[in-house]
Write a protein that holds these residues in place. Structure first.
Motif, PDB file in Angstrom:
ATOM      1  N   LEU A  77       0.817  -1.211   0.000  1.00  0.00           N
ATOM      2  CA  LEU A  77       0.000   0.000   0.000  1.00  0.00           C
ATOM      3  C   LEU A  77       0.853   1.264   0.000  1.00  0.00           C
ATOM      4  CD1 LEU A  77      -2.929  -1.049   2.365  1.00  0.00           C
ATOM      5  CD2 LEU A  77      -2.834  -1.109  -0.148  1.00  0.00           C
ATOM      6  N   ARG A  83       0.732   3.998  -3.024  1.00  0.00           N
ATOM      7  CA  ARG A  83       0.449   5.411  -2.745  1.00  0.00           C
ATOM      8  C   ARG A  83       1.567   6.313  -3.260  1.00  0.00           C
ATOM      9  NH1 ARG A  83      -1.831   3.378   2.076  1.00  0.00           N
ATOM     10  NH2 ARG A  83       0.150   3.565   3.157  1.00  0.00           N
ATOM     11  N   VAL A 100      -3.468  -0.686  -6.888  1.00  0.00           N
ATOM     12  CA  VAL A 100      -3.393  -1.675  -5.812  1.00  0.00           C
ATOM     13  C   VAL A 100      -3.832  -3.024  -6.378  1.00  0.00           C
ATOM     14  CG1 VAL A 100      -4.310  -2.342  -3.549  1.00  0.00           C
ATOM     15  CG2 VAL A 100      -3.839   0.073  -4.052  1.00  0.00           C
ATOM     16  N   ALA A 114      -6.953  -1.529   1.373  1.00  0.00           N
ATOM     17  CA  ALA A 114      -6.679  -0.157   0.916  1.00  0.00           C
ATOM     18  C   ALA A 114      -7.630   0.816   1.592  1.00  0.00           C
ATOM     19  CB  ALA A 114      -6.805  -0.083  -0.596  1.00  0.00           C
TER      20      ALA A 114
END
Length: 168
Positions: A149, A153, A159, A167
């Motif tokens: 994650l 990001r 994802v 998430a």
């Protein structure tokens, strides 16, 4: 546990022997993120098989001894020292096209094209997209979830489906 200082010392050891190392796993993720995000039980290092004997000899001189694990193979050798610092050494080769061959699988030549930092030390590592891809297809843990994650990001990656339930 492998601290930032330990990780840098191991990479410097390889470099002093003119051995290229590529960082994978948790330290590879943290290198891409440019900061240590958690404690690391080990460091995953990829070393070309033709250079392995020299690096293994240097590890022995530093007090590391081979330790057999359930996942040990001839190309994935685990070393630990008296302080329980662990090195997961992955031995690979290049094929005629410059692709990376590890344990019978062939990976694109750019698999080791990532760059990051451990502390102020610039290191070569697996790039973000490959790191995320390598974190799929197995039973992952909380560290894997945090790593994937965070990479998605930071680098604006999709994802993977199996991580979607975790998430934001």
């Amino acid at each position: 546990m492998i601290t930032e200082k330990d990780a840098i010392a191991l990479i410097n050891l390889a470099e002093s022997l003119e051995i290229n190392v590529f960082i994978d796993g948790g330290w590879g993720v943290d290198a891409l993120l440019g900061e240590q995000t958690r404690e690391h039980q080990d460091i995953d290092l990829f070393v070309e098989e033709r250079q392995a004997a020299r690096f293994i000899h240097a590890l022995h001189q530093q007090g590391f001894k081979e330790r057999t694990e359930a996942y040990s193979t001839p190309n994935h050798i685990v070393f630990a020292d008296a302080d329980r610092r662990t090195v997961d050494l992955h031995l690979f080769n290049y094929d005629a096209d410059g692709c990376i061959v590890f344990e019978g699988e062939t990976y694109p030549a750019d698999t080791f094209s990532g760059e990051g930092y451990i502390g102020k030390k610039k290191v070569s590592c697996i790039p973000p997209q490959a790191q995320v891809a390598f974190h799929t297809g197995y039973a992952f843990d909380d560290n894997d979830i945090r790593d994937v994650l965070a990479l998605c990001r930071r680098f604006h990656l999709s994802v993977p489906n199996e991580y979607l339930p975790y998430a934001d």
